[in-house]
Design an enzyme around this catalytic site. Structure first.
Site, PDB file in Angstrom:
ATOM      1  N   ASP A  29     105.452  16.667  -9.528  1.00  0.00           N
ATOM      2  CA  ASP A  29     106.110  17.593 -10.448  1.00  0.00           C
ATOM      3  C   ASP A  29     106.399  18.906  -9.717  1.00  0.00           C
ATOM      4  O   ASP A  29     105.518  19.493  -9.090  1.00  0.00           O
ATOM      5  CB  ASP A  29     105.206  17.852 -11.659  1.00  0.00           C
ATOM      6  CG  ASP A  29     105.900  18.691 -12.724  1.00  0.00           C
ATOM      7  OD1 ASP A  29     106.428  18.107 -13.681  1.00  0.00           O
ATOM      8  OD2 ASP A  29     105.913  19.929 -12.590  1.00  0.00           O
ATOM      9  N   ASP A 123     112.637  17.148 -12.766  1.00  0.00           N
ATOM     10  CA  ASP A 123     111.694  17.692 -11.782  1.00  0.00           C
ATOM     11  C   ASP A 123     110.421  16.878 -11.589  1.00  0.00           C
ATOM     12  O   ASP A 123     109.503  17.352 -10.934  1.00  0.00           O
ATOM     13  CB  ASP A 123     111.354  19.149 -12.124  1.00  0.00           C
ATOM     14  CG  ASP A 123     110.201  19.300 -13.096  1.00  0.00           C
ATOM     15  OD1 ASP A 123     110.120  18.507 -14.047  1.00  0.00           O
ATOM     16  OD2 ASP A 123     109.376  20.205 -12.878  1.00  0.00           O
ATOM     17  N   GLU A 124     110.359  15.685 -12.138  1.00  0.00           N
ATOM     18  CA  GLU A 124     109.124  14.930 -11.941  1.00  0.00           C
ATOM     19  C   GLU A 124     109.347  13.432 -11.984  1.00  0.00           C
ATOM     20  O   GLU A 124     110.328  12.953 -12.554  1.00  0.00           O
ATOM     21  CB  GLU A 124     108.081  15.322 -12.978  1.00  0.00           C
ATOM     22  CG  GLU A 124     108.397  14.889 -14.373  1.00  0.00           C
ATOM     23  CD  GLU A 124     107.389  15.450 -15.369  1.00  0.00           C
ATOM     24  OE1 GLU A 124     106.319  14.863 -15.504  1.00  0.00           O
ATOM     25  OE2 GLU A 124     107.710  16.464 -16.007  1.00  0.00           O
TER      26      GLU A 124
HETATM   27  N1  DCP Z   1     112.363  23.220 -19.304  1.00  0.00           N
HETATM   28  C1  DCP Z   1     113.160  23.654 -20.352  1.00  0.00           C
HETATM   29  N2  DCP Z   1     112.612  23.842 -21.602  1.00  0.00           N
HETATM   30  C2  DCP Z   1     111.293  23.613 -21.821  1.00  0.00           C
HETATM   31  C3  DCP Z   1     110.479  23.162 -20.781  1.00  0.00           C
HETATM   32  C4  DCP Z   1     111.045  22.982 -19.519  1.00  0.00           C
HETATM   33  O1  DCP Z   1     114.350  23.859 -20.147  1.00  0.00           O
HETATM   34  N3  DCP Z   1     110.797  23.831 -23.033  1.00  0.00           N
HETATM   35  C5  DCP Z   1     112.951  23.067 -17.961  1.00  0.00           C
HETATM   36  C6  DCP Z   1     112.705  24.276 -17.124  1.00  0.00           C
HETATM   37  C7  DCP Z   1     111.605  23.889 -16.188  1.00  0.00           C
HETATM   38  C8  DCP Z   1     111.839  22.399 -16.021  1.00  0.00           C
HETATM   39  O2  DCP Z   1     112.383  21.975 -17.271  1.00  0.00           O
HETATM   40  O3  DCP Z   1     111.654  24.584 -14.953  1.00  0.00           O
HETATM   41  C9  DCP Z   1     110.580  21.643 -15.716  1.00  0.00           C
HETATM   42  O4  DCP Z   1     109.648  21.784 -16.769  1.00  0.00           O
HETATM   43  P1  DCP Z   1     108.108  21.801 -16.519  1.00  0.00           P
HETATM   44  O5  DCP Z   1     107.450  21.607 -17.814  1.00  0.00           O
HETATM   45  O6  DCP Z   1     107.775  20.861 -15.418  1.00  0.00           O
HETATM   46  O7  DCP Z   1     107.775  23.312 -16.084  1.00  0.00           O
HETATM   47  P2  DCP Z   1     108.054  24.070 -14.753  1.00  0.00           P
HETATM   48  O8  DCP Z   1     108.520  23.184 -13.651  1.00  0.00           O
HETATM   49  O9  DCP Z   1     108.958  25.222 -15.037  1.00  0.00           O
HETATM   50  O10 DCP Z   1     106.629  24.672 -14.399  1.00  0.00           O
HETATM   51  P3  DCP Z   1     105.307  23.929 -13.861  1.00  0.00           P
HETATM   52  O11 DCP Z   1     105.049  24.544 -12.521  1.00  0.00           O
HETATM   53  O12 DCP Z   1     104.252  24.268 -14.836  1.00  0.00           O
HETATM   54  O13 DCP Z   1     105.603  22.479 -13.792  1.00  0.00           O
HETATM   55 CA    CA Z   2     107.429  21.263 -13.200  1.00  0.00          CA
HETATM   56 CA    CA Z   3     108.069  18.617 -15.344  1.00  0.00          CA
END
Ligand code: DCP
Ligand code: CA
Ligand code: CA
Length: 378
Positions: A29, A123-124
């Site tokens: 991720d 992203d994962e």
């Molecule tokens: N995303 C979004 N709305 C949300 C959650 C996420 O648009 N409610 C998008 C933005 C994030 C991406 O999806 O960058 C990936 O979500 P993640 O939950 O994996 O969170 P992040 O990658 O931002 O942070 P982490 O480092 O906790 O994985």
């Molecule tokens: Ca992420």
């Molecule tokens: Ca994710």
């Protein structure tokens, strides 16, 4: 057999392991994905609290950089709240093309190590590396190499969880974020799960966590004390997944081609029909046919759509979306019948009826739910 026998870190290549749900799974991720891409592409944003999303009155934070998280800024938070928590927060508009490009690159890297790649969102992904096709030697080493190559080729950091099933690997990838990894061996799974707050379980979500809290379930350990009857009474088709998860068990395989928009089927009649009884009987037959296809495709969806064509060739359709995956045939049939009843009595006979199960969600929402569709009953 000892637990060590199934160490995800050793490549024993035992085919029985997969059959018993002991695989070598890596969950990768990306860290603060959208925000990290923005910081990579605009040096002025580096080291600063950044939120991707609209800053206006109704805007929400899609992603928050780790600098912003120190102030409590989180994804899905209203932008006004985020600004209140962090007055210096810099808002940037999303650039989906840039995220998709990074996403394609990481998927290519994954596929170098295994064909068994199941993306959950941009992203994962889950990777099944039980079969070590590049002869790297261990799942942990593969995860290290993947993270290193992601860094080199995209300029972004990723975290990884390495374990013997999908459920634990996903929990583990979150454990040492950002830019970290965590290995959970088979003998450690149940204990690891017991220690975690239930809201971190994939598929539970914020609403589910609230419901769990009302039932006195805060952690994996609390969940493990509830029997299957209690879970079925409260969580329906989600119960089996939860029951196993609380014990560190997850039998779901990594499925490379799981993204499938919809599965459906329809029947055109030799003679137009309009009577309620005939229509209901037809519905039962269509449910049989379509559900078999759904099972074969291992498809999943929350939306059931009924389509009918009148004998003047006009089309009508009615759809119903459920909060959770439609996971059994009885439920699928029930929804189909409910949609049909809404349209009765018909203004004229129909010549065709069809039913479809689809998932109209975006990938990100999809990410929040596990694919329970293919879990069998205990
Ligand atoms: N995303 C979004 N709305 C949300 C959650 C996420 O648009 N409610 C998008 C933005 C994030 C991406 O999806 O960058 C990936 O979500 P993640 O939950 O994996 O969170 P992040 O990658 O931002 O942070 P982490 O480092 O906790 O994985
Ligand atoms: Ca992420
Ligand atoms: Ca994710």
């Amino acid at each position: 057999m000892s637990a060590d026998r199934h160490d995800p870190d050793e490549n024993t290549g035992d085919a029985d392991e997969a059959a018993r749900g002991l695989r070598k799974i890596i969950h990768v991720d990306m860290d603060a994905f959208f925000a990290s891409v923005e910081q990579r592409d605009n040096p002025e944003l580096r080291g600063k609290p950044v939120a991707v999303g609209g800053s206006g009155g109704r805007g929400v934070v899609a992603a928050a950089s780790y600098e912003a998280r120190k102030f409590g800024v989180r994804s899905a938070m209203p932008s006004v709240t985020a600004k209140r928590l962090c007055p210096d927060l810099i808002f940037v508009r999303h650039r989906f093309d840039a995220y998709r490009e990074a996403s394609q690159k990481i998927r290519e890297i994954f596929r170098y190590f295994t064909p068994h790649v199941e993306p959950l969102s941009l992203d994962e992904a889950y990777l099944d590396v039980t079969d070590d096709i590049r002869g790297i030697g261990s799942a942990t080493r593969i995860a290290e190499l993947i993270r290193q190559r992601i860094k080199e080729e995209t300029g972004l950091t990723a975290s990884a969880g390495i374990s013997y099933n999908k459920f634990i690997a996903k929990l583990a990838s979150d454990q040492n974020k950002p830019d970290g990894m965590c290995v959970i061996k088979p003998g450690q799974g149940a204990k690891f799960v017991a220690s975690l707050p239930i809201r971190r379980f994939h598929g539970v979500g914020p609403k589910g966590a609230e419901k769990m809290a009302r039932l006195g379930i805060e952690t994996g350990a609390d969940l493990a004390t509830r029997d299957i009857a209690f879970l079925r009474a409260n969580f329906g088709s989600f119960a089996d997944y939860l029951y196993r998860a609380a014990r560190g068990i997850d039998l779901r395989p990594v499925r490379a081609n799981r993204i499938r928009k919809s599965v459906g089927g329809e029947r055109t009649f030799s003679e137009d029909i309009s009577a309620g009884a005939a229509l209901r009987e037809t519905m039962d037959r269509i449910v049989d046919i379509v559900w078999e296809r759904i099972e074969r495709a291992e498809a999943k969806g929350r939306t059931v759509t009924l389509k009918m064509k009148y004998n003047d060739f006009t089309l009508v359709s009615r759809a119903k979306s459920m909060p959770d995956w439609v996971t059994d045939k009885a439920q699928f049939g029930q929804i189909g019948h409910a949609l049909l009843e809404e349209l009765l009595p018909l203004p004229m006979p129909i010549r065709l009826m069809g039913l479809t199960l689809s998932n109209l969600d975006t990938g990100e929402q999809e990410e929040r739910k596990p694919d329970t569709a293919q879990l069998s009953l205990l």
